[in-house]
Design an enzyme around this catalytic site. Structure first.
Site, PDB file in Angstrom:
ATOM      1  N   HIS A 149       0.812  -1.223   0.000  1.00 42.55           N
ATOM      2  CA  HIS A 149       0.000   0.000   0.000  1.00 42.55           C
ATOM      3  C   HIS A 149       0.848   1.278   0.000  1.00 42.55           C
ATOM      4  O   HIS A 149       0.334   2.354  -0.275  1.00 42.55           O
ATOM      5  CB  HIS A 149      -0.985  -0.006   1.187  1.00 42.55           C
ATOM      6  N   ASP A 179       0.160  -7.844   1.792  1.00 41.78           N
ATOM      7  CA  ASP A 179       0.434  -6.408   1.661  1.00 41.78           C
ATOM      8  C   ASP A 179       1.937  -6.143   1.552  1.00 41.78           C
ATOM      9  O   ASP A 179       2.472  -5.248   2.192  1.00 41.78           O
ATOM     10  CB  ASP A 179      -0.161  -5.641   2.851  1.00 41.78           C
ATOM     11  N   GLY A 256       3.487   6.042   7.935  1.00 44.53           N
ATOM     12  CA  GLY A 256       4.891   6.288   7.599  1.00 44.53           C
ATOM     13  C   GLY A 256       5.786   5.179   8.118  1.00 44.53           C
ATOM     14  O   GLY A 256       6.860   4.934   7.567  1.00 44.53           O
ATOM     15  N   ASN A 257       5.338   4.502   9.192  1.00 45.08           N
ATOM     16  CA  ASN A 257       6.065   3.322   9.680  1.00 45.08           C
ATOM     17  C   ASN A 257       5.842   2.105   8.776  1.00 45.08           C
ATOM     18  O   ASN A 257       6.594   1.126   8.841  1.00 45.08           O
ATOM     19  CB  ASN A 257       5.628   2.943  11.094  1.00 45.08           C
ATOM     20  N   SER A 258       4.810   2.152   7.940  1.00 48.06           N
ATOM     21  CA  SER A 258       4.470   1.014   7.095  1.00 48.06           C
ATOM     22  C   SER A 258       5.652   0.589   6.239  1.00 48.06           C
ATOM     23  O   SER A 258       6.283   1.415   5.576  1.00 48.06           O
ATOM     24  CB  SER A 258       3.288   1.377   6.192  1.00 48.06           C
ATOM     25  N   THR A 274       2.945  -3.402   9.103  1.00 50.31           N
ATOM     26  CA  THR A 274       1.963  -3.260   8.018  1.00 50.31           C
ATOM     27  C   THR A 274       0.742  -2.437   8.380  1.00 50.31           C
ATOM     28  O   THR A 274       0.042  -1.936   7.496  1.00 50.31           O
ATOM     29  CB  THR A 274       1.509  -4.642   7.520  1.00 50.31           C
ATOM     30  N   ILE A 276      -1.866  -0.387  11.835  1.00 46.95           N
ATOM     31  CA  ILE A 276      -2.202  -0.122  13.232  1.00 46.95           C
ATOM     32  C   ILE A 276      -3.715  -0.197  13.377  1.00 46.95           C
ATOM     33  O   ILE A 276      -4.465   0.073  12.431  1.00 46.95           O
ATOM     34  CB  ILE A 276      -1.682   1.259  13.702  1.00 46.95           C
ATOM     35  N   LEU A 277      -4.161  -0.595  14.555  1.00 43.15           N
ATOM     36  CA  LEU A 277      -5.593  -0.712  14.818  1.00 43.15           C
ATOM     37  C   LEU A 277      -6.073   0.552  15.527  1.00 43.15           C
ATOM     38  O   LEU A 277      -5.541   0.928  16.574  1.00 43.15           O
ATOM     39  CB  LEU A 277      -5.875  -1.939  15.684  1.00 43.15           C
TER      40      LEU A 277
END
Length: 306
Positions: A149, A179, A256-258, A274, A276-277
């Site tokens: 993504h 992902d 941005g951590n993705s 990948t 966060i909730l």
């Protein structure tokens, strides 16, 4: 008319007026003959022929030797015990400012972390930045793992390495069900550092982990926490499908951590961050993050399983 007194520069008086001095013949004098003082060699030779002095020196040396032997026997060297070693280590730890385990882990993985920037086109056809994510180098030939993504809608991709150098990259592989995307950088730094990958088979909840990335484009940033659970499933608000078998962690992560690495305290990658909730659409961290296990991520790059 009186003559001034004259003083001779000679230490001894010269011949009287009218006396004749025969060359080579010493002048007569009543002073006793002064002999030169004996040197250290002469004094040593005289001491050597003195038996009392010789035996006295030998007795003194023997006494000194016996005293040294007695000291070693009466006071043997102390043998260090484990308690002494533990005390020394504790003293070093408490008196020296050592880096934390999280700091050491972050320092080890940081050279392999890259900034991933995706670009699109505006109405005039110029490049515009669409978003910033994170990637991790898994092979020193420029192979990079990130989230699908992060780069899915990009018309061009730029990666920025830890040393500040930049390179255009293209998508070399996809694994949509997890992902994941595999990038290949076109220009590679000479000293490119690849991360060390570690199996997740022995991970348990409570294990400490560190997440490295570019949250909101700021970084590289480091956050630390623990593994909260294993085998989780997650579907983001924007996601079309649910992603299974994820690592749940509580190290702070934000947009941005993705695509960034989730690493152990040894600095070894066990997952790729990948999502966060967050029940709301605020897209901020509430304490629950998810990472794809490195086994799935490695297979996306065609790497052999552990």
């Amino acid at each position: 008319m009186r003559r001034p007194v004259l003083y001779s520069q000679s230490p001894r008086g010269g011949p009287a007026a009218g006396e004749t001095v025969v060359p080579g013949e010493a002048a007569a004098t009543d002073a006793p003959e002064v002999l030169p003082k004996p040197g250290w060699r002469q004094r040593l030779a005289r001491a050597a022929v003195n038996p009392r002095l010789t035996w006295g020196c030998m007795a003194l040396l023997l006494g000194a030797l016996l005293w040294v032997l007695w000291q070693q026997t009466a006071h043997p060297p102390r043998v260090l015990t484990q308690k002494d070693i533990d005390a020394a280590v504790l003293r070093s730890v408490t008196t020296q400012n050592l880096p934390s385990r999280a700091a050491r882990a972050a320092e080890k993985i940081r050279p392999a972390v890259v900034r991933v920037v995706s670009y699109g086109k505006d109405k005039k056809g110029a490049d515009i930045e669409q978003g910033v994510g994170t990637g991790v180098v898994i092979q020193d030939k420029g192979v990079i793992l990130t989230n699908l993504h992060v780069v899915q809608a990009a018309q061009s991709i730029l990666v920025v390495f830890a040393d500040g150098s930049e390179s255009v990259a293209h998508i070399a592989g996809l694994q949509p069900q997890h992902d994941l995307a595999v990038l290949q950088a076109q220009t590679i730094p000479d000293d490119l550092h690849a991360a060390t990958l570690r199996t997740t088979a022995d991970l348990v909840p409570g294990d400490e982990v560190v997440a490295i990335g570019f949250p909101f484009g700021i970084g590289p940033s480091t956050s630390a926490g623990v593994i909260s659970g294993l085998g989780r499933s997650f579907k983001s608000h924007e996601g079309a499908q649910e992603i299974p078998n994820l690592i749940q962690f509580d190290a702070a992560a934000n947009p941005g951590n993705s695509g960034g690495p989730l690493v152990t305290m040894d600095g070894e990658v066990v997952g790729v961050v990948t999502g966060i909730l967050n029940p709301t659409r605020a897209r901020t961290f509430l304490g629950i993050g998810f990472a794809v296990p490195i086994e799935s991520a490695a297979s996306a790059a065609g790497l052999p399983p552990f």
